[in-house]
Design an enzyme around this catalytic site. Structure first.
Site, PDB file in Angstrom:
ATOM      1  N   GLU A   1       2.239  -0.719   1.880  1.00 40.29           N
ATOM      2  CA  GLU A   1       1.444  -0.548   0.860  1.00 40.29           C
ATOM      3  C   GLU A   1       1.284  -1.684  -0.717  1.00 40.29           C
ATOM      4  O   GLU A   1       1.036  -1.777  -1.136  1.00 40.29           O
ATOM      5  CB  GLU A   1       1.256   0.910  -0.363  1.00 40.29           C
TER       6      GLU A   1
ATOM      7  N   HIS B   1       0.717  -4.880   0.931  1.00 40.10           N
ATOM      8  CA  HIS B   1      -0.035  -5.912   1.637  1.00 40.10           C
ATOM      9  C   HIS B   1      -0.865  -5.322   2.273  1.00 40.10           C
ATOM     10  O   HIS B   1      -2.253  -5.904   2.337  1.00 40.10           O
ATOM     11  CB  HIS B   1       0.646  -6.826   2.480  1.00 40.10           C
TER      12      HIS B   1
ATOM     13  N   GLN C   1       9.203   2.121   4.311  1.00 39.90           N
ATOM     14  CA  GLN C   1       9.980   2.533   5.650  1.00 39.90           C
ATOM     15  C   GLN C   1      10.389   3.230   4.424  1.00 39.90           C
ATOM     16  O   GLN C   1      10.639   4.783   5.058  1.00 39.90           O
ATOM     17  CB  GLN C   1      10.532   1.947   6.254  1.00 39.90           C
TER      18      GLN C   1
ATOM     19  N   HIS D   1       7.654  -5.159  10.464  1.00 38.14           N
ATOM     20  CA  HIS D   1       6.941  -5.243   9.042  1.00 38.14           C
ATOM     21  C   HIS D   1       5.709  -6.944   9.207  1.00 38.14           C
ATOM     22  O   HIS D   1       6.735  -8.012   9.022  1.00 38.14           O
ATOM     23  CB  HIS D   1       7.306  -5.448   7.996  1.00 38.14           C
TER      24      HIS D   1
END
Length: 253
Positions: free
Chosen positions: A145, A147, A185, A213
């Site tokens: 949320e 990038h 996460q 990520h």
């Protein structure tokens, strides 16, 4: 609960009784009862109308507008992005990219359209089983949320039934519902565990997520091999080290 009571005092100089209010302290038993809560108590049923769970305003729920209007608006925004980065939005190669990107974004975030009660669809069964149930290596994809770039990995879920078991495929569907949203996460891990509590009220739930990520791989520190592990242990898995160790050993095999 604090209750205000009135206590009669001796009369004052005018002959009228003087009154004062004081707080009546609850008994020790009441205080203990108020502070003891179950480690597996779940919040209200998780659904898209619960902003405190989903962290997005109720006014922006997907079903407020039609799919066609939402896709058209999103496509316009993508066209502006393409133009802003210096590309020609009328070039053949990217001419239909805004529409494709809008449809892709709707798919990546389709979890906002789901809720737990509909997802379970009656797949909760009475069963006299109290041994550990584990579904591991559930693959998932989500969007960071911060990038709006992907992160993906595997989810391992274990629970100790309390006279109820959940259809095995539903554990993967619960993962899908929460991962197909804008996420971090840490919250994803807790949401999956909380949904399991809501679904079958087990004596314990354990969730471990291992993920890579793209916000760390593609930008920023650019560490290609970095992975992130998060866990949420509830009930017996939190309180009993042996049970927790058994779960962790089994998901490593």
């Amino acid at each position: 609960q604090i209750e205000m009571v009135t206590v009669e005092q001796p009369q004052n100089g005018n002959g009228a009784p003087a009154k004062e209010e004081k707080e009546e302290q609850p008994s020790k038993a009441v205080v203990l009862a108020a502070t003891q809560t179950s480690p597996l108590r779940a919040p209200a049923l998780l659904n898209p109308s619960s902003p405190e769970i989903l962290n997005f305003p109720k006014s922006l729920q997907r079903k407020v507008i039609t799919n066609e209007d939402r896709l058209a608006d999103t496509a316009k925004m993508y066209r502006q992005i393409i133009e802003n980065v210096g590309e020609d939005p009328t070039r053949q190669g990217v001419l239909k990219t805004p529409e494709r990107a809008a449809k892709a974004m709707m798919f990546f975030t389709k979890g906002y359209e789901d809720n737990l009660s509909e997802l379970l669809n009656g797949a909760v069964f009475d069963e006299d089983h109290d041994e550990m149930v584990i579904v591991k290596d559930i693959e998932f994809f989500s969007l960071c949320e911060h990038h709006l770039v992907p992160f993906n990995g595997k989810v391992h879920i274990g629970y100790l039934p309390n006279k109820k078991v959940l259809g095995l495929s539903k554990l993967a569907r619960i993962t899908e519902m929460f991962s197909r949203r804008l996420q971090v996460q840490e919250r994803l891990t807790k949401q999956i565990a909380t949904a399991m509590v809501q679904a079958v009220q087990p004596t314990g739930v354990a969730v471990v997520i291992e993920a890579s990520h793209m916000c760390m791989v593609m930008r920023g520190v650019q560490k290609i091999n970095a992975t992130t592990t998060t866990s949420c242990m509830l009930g017996v898995f939190r309180d009993d080290p042996k049970t927790r160790e058994e779960f962790l050993n089994l998901i490593k095999k």
